[in-house]
Design a protein around this motif. Structure first.
Motif, PDB file in Angstrom:
ATOM      1  N   GLY A 184      -2.083 -16.231 -11.452  1.00 40.86           N
ATOM      2  CA  GLY A 184      -1.901 -15.028 -10.656  1.00 40.86           C
ATOM      3  C   GLY A 184      -0.520 -14.435 -10.710  1.00 40.86           C
ATOM      4  N   ALA A 185       0.384 -14.996 -11.545  1.00 38.50           N
ATOM      5  CA  ALA A 185       1.749 -14.484 -11.619  1.00 38.50           C
ATOM      6  C   ALA A 185       1.770 -13.120 -12.305  1.00 38.50           C
ATOM      7  CB  ALA A 185       2.641 -15.459 -12.386  1.00 38.50           C
ATOM      8  N   THR A 186       2.277 -12.122 -11.616  1.00 38.22           N
ATOM      9  CA  THR A 186       2.395 -10.775 -12.159  1.00 38.22           C
ATOM     10  C   THR A 186       3.256  -9.936 -11.225  1.00 38.22           C
ATOM     11  OG1 THR A 186       1.207  -8.730 -12.667  1.00 38.22           O
ATOM     12  CG2 THR A 186       0.209 -10.169 -11.030  1.00 38.22           C
ATOM     13  N   VAL A 187       3.948  -8.976 -11.792  1.00 42.71           N
ATOM     14  CA  VAL A 187       4.757  -8.063 -10.990  1.00 42.71           C
ATOM     15  C   VAL A 187       3.868  -7.271 -10.038  1.00 42.71           C
ATOM     16  CG1 VAL A 187       6.350  -6.100 -11.073  1.00 42.71           C
ATOM     17  CG2 VAL A 187       6.513  -7.903 -12.789  1.00 42.71           C
ATOM     18  N   ARG A 188       2.584  -7.129 -10.377  1.00 39.96           N
ATOM     19  CA  ARG A 188       1.664  -6.376  -9.522  1.00 39.96           C
ATOM     20  C   ARG A 188       1.452  -7.044  -8.165  1.00 39.96           C
ATOM     21  NH1 ARG A 188      -0.844  -5.773 -14.557  1.00 39.96           N
ATOM     22  NH2 ARG A 188      -2.281  -7.503 -14.123  1.00 39.96           N
ATOM     23  N   ASN A 189       1.884  -8.304  -8.030  1.00 38.77           N
ATOM     24  CA  ASN A 189       1.821  -8.970  -6.718  1.00 38.77           C
ATOM     25  C   ASN A 189       2.643  -8.237  -5.667  1.00 38.77           C
ATOM     26  OD1 ASN A 189       0.074 -11.104  -7.278  1.00 38.77           O
ATOM     27  ND2 ASN A 189       1.726 -12.418  -8.038  1.00 38.77           N
ATOM     28  N   HIS A 199      -7.029 -15.649  -0.135  1.00 35.08           N
ATOM     29  CA  HIS A 199      -7.140 -14.225   0.179  1.00 35.08           C
ATOM     30  C   HIS A 199      -7.388 -13.363  -1.064  1.00 35.08           C
ATOM     31  CE1 HIS A 199      -5.725 -15.367   4.134  1.00 35.08           C
ATOM     32  NE2 HIS A 199      -4.623 -15.880   3.614  1.00 35.08           N
ATOM     33  N   ALA A 200      -7.854 -13.969  -2.124  1.00 35.05           N
ATOM     34  CA  ALA A 200      -8.046 -13.249  -3.383  1.00 35.05           C
ATOM     35  C   ALA A 200      -8.939 -12.019  -3.193  1.00 35.05           C
ATOM     36  CB  ALA A 200      -8.672 -14.179  -4.424  1.00 35.05           C
ATOM     37  N   GLY A 201      -8.439 -10.879  -3.661  1.00 28.88           N
ATOM     38  CA  GLY A 201      -9.201  -9.641  -3.612  1.00 28.88           C
ATOM     39  C   GLY A 201      -9.255  -8.962  -2.262  1.00 28.88           C
ATOM     40  N   ASP A 202      -8.652  -9.546  -1.245  1.00 31.42           N
ATOM     41  CA  ASP A 202      -8.704  -8.956   0.100  1.00 31.42           C
ATOM     42  C   ASP A 202      -7.713  -7.790   0.185  1.00 31.42           C
ATOM     43  OD1 ASP A 202      -8.659  -8.326   2.785  1.00 31.42           O
ATOM     44  OD2 ASP A 202      -8.670 -10.405   3.473  1.00 31.42           O
ATOM     45  N   PRO A 203      -8.210  -6.564   0.361  1.00 32.70           N
ATOM     46  CA  PRO A 203      -7.305  -5.403   0.388  1.00 32.70           C
ATOM     47  C   PRO A 203      -6.321  -5.427   1.560  1.00 32.70           C
ATOM     48  CG  PRO A 203      -9.537  -4.786   1.064  1.00 32.70           C
ATOM     49  CD  PRO A 203      -9.617  -6.182   0.531  1.00 32.70           C
ATOM     50  N   ALA A 204      -6.622  -6.200   2.587  1.00 25.04           N
ATOM     51  CA  ALA A 204      -5.712  -6.289   3.731  1.00 25.04           C
ATOM     52  C   ALA A 204      -4.368  -6.897   3.336  1.00 25.04           C
ATOM     53  CB  ALA A 204      -6.342  -7.112   4.852  1.00 25.04           C
ATOM     54  N   TYR A 205      -4.322  -7.611   2.214  1.00 23.82           N
ATOM     55  CA  TYR A 205      -3.095  -8.258   1.762  1.00 23.82           C
ATOM     56  C   TYR A 205      -2.474  -7.536   0.570  1.00 23.82           C
ATOM     57  CZ  TYR A 205      -4.465 -12.039   4.849  1.00 23.82           C
ATOM     58  OH  TYR A 205      -4.818 -12.773   5.957  1.00 23.82           O
ATOM     59  N   GLY A 206      -2.913  -6.311   0.326  1.00 23.09           N
ATOM     60  CA  GLY A 206      -2.369  -5.524  -0.764  1.00 23.09           C
ATOM     61  C   GLY A 206      -1.393  -4.481  -0.273  1.00 23.09           C
ATOM     62  N   GLY A 207      -0.741  -3.806  -1.207  1.00 23.25           N
ATOM     63  CA  GLY A 207       0.204  -2.754  -0.874  1.00 23.25           C
ATOM     64  C   GLY A 207       1.618  -3.263  -0.686  1.00 23.25           C
ATOM     65  N   PHE A 208       2.580  -2.370  -0.898  1.00 25.53           N
ATOM     66  CA  PHE A 208       3.988  -2.728  -0.729  1.00 25.53           C
ATOM     67  C   PHE A 208       4.322  -2.921   0.746  1.00 25.53           C
ATOM     68  CE2 PHE A 208       8.606  -1.635  -0.686  1.00 25.53           C
ATOM     69  CZ  PHE A 208       9.038  -2.625  -1.558  1.00 25.53           C
ATOM     70  N   PHE A 209       3.565  -2.197   1.605  1.00 24.40           N
ATOM     71  CA  PHE A 209       3.723  -2.334   3.062  1.00 24.40           C
ATOM     72  C   PHE A 209       2.418  -2.885   3.650  1.00 24.40           C
ATOM     73  CE2 PHE A 209       6.677   1.050   1.897  1.00 24.40           C
ATOM     74  CZ  PHE A 209       7.823   0.729   2.615  1.00 24.40           C
ATOM     75  N   TYR A 273       4.441 -15.642  -7.078  1.00 31.15           N
ATOM     76  CA  TYR A 273       3.518 -16.199  -6.097  1.00 31.15           C
ATOM     77  C   TYR A 273       3.290 -15.182  -5.000  1.00 31.15           C
ATOM     78  CZ  TYR A 273       1.323 -20.414  -4.193  1.00 31.15           C
ATOM     79  OH  TYR A 273       0.417 -21.355  -3.762  1.00 31.15           O
ATOM     80  N   HIS A 274       2.079 -14.773  -4.763  1.00 32.40           N
ATOM     81  CA  HIS A 274       1.800 -13.704  -3.806  1.00 32.40           C
ATOM     82  C   HIS A 274       2.269 -14.078  -2.400  1.00 32.40           C
ATOM     83  CE1 HIS A 274      -0.497 -10.617  -1.607  1.00 32.40           C
ATOM     84  NE2 HIS A 274      -0.479  -9.959  -2.763  1.00 32.40           N
ATOM     85  N   TRP A 275       2.833 -13.100  -1.718  1.00 25.37           N
ATOM     86  CA  TRP A 275       3.448 -13.341  -0.419  1.00 25.37           C
ATOM     87  C   TRP A 275       2.467 -13.918   0.605  1.00 25.37           C
ATOM     88  CZ3 TRP A 275       1.878 -11.266   4.212  1.00 25.37           C
ATOM     89  CH2 TRP A 275       0.946 -10.241   4.152  1.00 25.37           C
ATOM     90  N   SER A 276       1.195 -13.610   0.471  1.00 25.13           N
ATOM     91  CA  SER A 276       0.207 -14.036   1.467  1.00 25.13           C
ATOM     92  C   SER A 276       0.018 -15.544   1.504  1.00 25.13           C
ATOM     93  CB  SER A 276      -1.141 -13.362   1.192  1.00 25.13           C
ATOM     94  OG  SER A 276      -1.633 -13.716  -0.087  1.00 25.13           O
ATOM     95  N   SER A 277       0.500 -16.241   0.490  1.00 17.38           N
ATOM     96  CA  SER A 277       0.328 -17.696   0.439  1.00 17.38           C
ATOM     97  C   SER A 277       1.542 -18.450   0.967  1.00 17.38           C
ATOM     98  CB  SER A 277       0.034 -18.138  -0.995  1.00 17.38           C
ATOM     99  OG  SER A 277      -1.149 -17.534  -1.476  1.00 17.38           O
ATOM    100  N   LEU A 278       2.567 -17.714   1.436  1.00 16.48           N
ATOM    101  CA  LEU A 278       3.772 -18.371   1.925  1.00 16.48           C
ATOM    102  C   LEU A 278       3.667 -18.635   3.422  1.00 16.48           C
ATOM    103  CD1 LEU A 278       6.464 -16.271   0.043  1.00 16.48           C
ATOM    104  CD2 LEU A 278       5.499 -18.469  -0.612  1.00 16.48           C
TER     105      LEU A 278
END
Length: 467
Positions: A184-189, A199-209, A273-278
């Protein structure tokens, strides 16, 4: 004053440019980046990067206000001296004592963090024992010459900086050349929902804000805690070899390095590493490299973050002793605290700071967990810190008015004076307002601000009456 008295109350100019550069970096690159940033990421998500950029600009303006003053008059006591000379007796008294208690609390928070890092290797080790050990060790080292302090802080800070550069290099290599090493490593995180994990694919955890502008706003006090320490450049002026040359250079170079370290490092980590997993209470640096399988790197990083905490406490011991020394020279503290030994170390001032900081041991003994102790210390630090920043900007206003009236052009003028001063003062009000919200859990620290100022005023009146 006799020759003996002069020798008993003088510091030594034993710090050169490399010492001062690394002291300033060491004071600012510490627990706020390695541990406190977990809470900021949890509150704001990737938008924490914007928060660090804005906070970095604010602090840079404040440090330039300080630099304008200390370049003209490189004296002990720094901004307390300027508030005292150009603003008034009580502002000088308040500025000095507020900064003193601020760095006592910084020392308590950093010692607590150091004990928490030790639990990564020794989960059963009680934090009060670790804080006691590091408290004794660092204070003994600071009783040596200022040159010894400068050398230790230089190497402490150098370890942190090399580690951060290494993390950026390793993370960049993985992102660009070996992304398969980290699922899952990518700048798109930084703006997309996670592609792996719970939380894979959950739009609630997407976006810069992901938590809106409100999430970023709530992260501001934590971010400000991270930048506390840059003003240490002003404290070192009285012991710099060539302050008129060294101080401006140190200030201009430190700030962009800080921004690179914070924004560069956090940007790489949130891409890996996506922020939602921290977790808010973990050190993201250690956790991320542990979870991607770099066990040995994680151990090295834990050593680095431990060093970072001890580095900031080392700076705190230096800072509290020099500020109290300056207060004593102003007669805003008992004259006893202006005494130095033959090596130029203000041992009496160090003793008082040590006695007060020692409360870190019972704090960690009686608190339910180190997290409670750390959060308590951090909230007090942020309140005292923003008071200090406001007083630097206000003292600078009075300083420049005096210089302008006398037709003196300072050699290192502050940027956008006086508008930058007004901007900084407004920012301080905003930070305190955010801290007062119920979500932050820092309201008691904000309420304590006027109480603290009132107590200092009582002390000031008693001091003035005794004089």
């Amino acid at each position: 004053m006799s020759d003996l008295q002069k020798s008993d109350t003088s510091l030594q100019r034993g710090l050169n440019n490399r010492h001062i550069q690394l002291i300033a970096l060491g004071g600012a690159v510490g627990t706020g980046l390695f541990l406190g940033i977990g809470g900021a990421i949890f509150s704001a998500g990737p938008s924490v990067l914007l928060g660090y950029a804005i906070a970095g600009l604010l602090v840079f303006l404040i440090v330039r206000h300080l630099g304008d003053m200390v370049t003209e008059e490189p004296v002990a006591g720094s901004f307390s001296y300027f508030a005292y000379k150009y603003w008034g007796d009580f502002p000088g008294f308040l500025s000095g004592w507020n900064y003193w208690i601020l760095y006592v609390m910084v020392g308590i928070s950093e010692l607590t963090a150091a004990a928490a890092y030790m639990q990564y290797w020794y989960p059963g080790l009680e934090t009060w024992k670790t804080t006691l050990f590091f408290f004794v060790a660092i204070n003994l080292i600071n009783l040596a010459t200022v040159k010894a302090f400068g050398e230790m802080e230089f190497w402490f800070a150098l370890i942190k900086i090399l580690a951060i550069c290494g993390m950026i290099a390793i993370g960049g290599y993985i992102l660009l050349l070996q992304p398969d090493l980290v699922p899952g490593a990518t700048v798109r995180n930084l703006w997309m929902p996670p592609t792996v994990g719970a939380h894979a694919g959950d739009p609630a955890y997407g976006g810069f804000f992901p938590k809106g502008i409100g999430g970023l706003i709530l992260a501001v006090p934590i971010i400000m805690f991270a930048f506390g320490g840059l003003e240490l450049v002003g404290i070192t002026a009285a012991e710099a070899d060539d302050p008129k040359k060294v101080i401006p250079k140190a200030i201009n170079q430190v700030i962009y390095r800080i921004l690179i370290f914070y924004i560069g490092t956090v940007g790489i980590l949130l891409s890996l590493y996506h922020w939602s997993s921290l977790h808010a209470t973990d050190s993201p640096f250690v956790i991320i490299f542990s979870k991607i399988g770099f066990k040995n790197v994680a151990h090295v990083l834990n050593f680095v973050v431990l060093t970072a905490a001890l580095s900031v406490y080392n700076s705190a011991v230096y800072c509290t002793s020099r500020m109290l020394y300056g207060l004593a020279l102003q007669k805003n503290a008992p004259a006893f605290f202006a005494r130095t030994d033959k090596r130029g170390v203000p041992y009496a001032a160090m003793l008082l700071a040590g006695v007060v900081t020692f409360c870190v041991v019972p704090l960690n003994y009686f608190m339910p967990s180190w997290i409670d102790a750390f959060h308590t210390a951090m909230s007090v630090v942020v309140s005292a810190l923003v008071i200090n920043w406001a007083m630097i900007s206000l003292a600078h206003l009075f300083f420049r008015r005096k210089m302008d009236k006398e037709g003196i052009k300072t050699s290192f003028p502050a940027i956008l004076y006086p508008y930058s001063n007004y901007f900084c003062l407004l920012a301080v009000i905003v930070v305190l307002s955010i801290m007062a919200t119920p979500q932050m859990g820092m309201r008691s620290a904000v309420i304590a601000v006027p109480i603290w100022i009132a107590l200092v005023y009582v002390g000031y009146r008693i001091s003035k009456r005794n004089k």
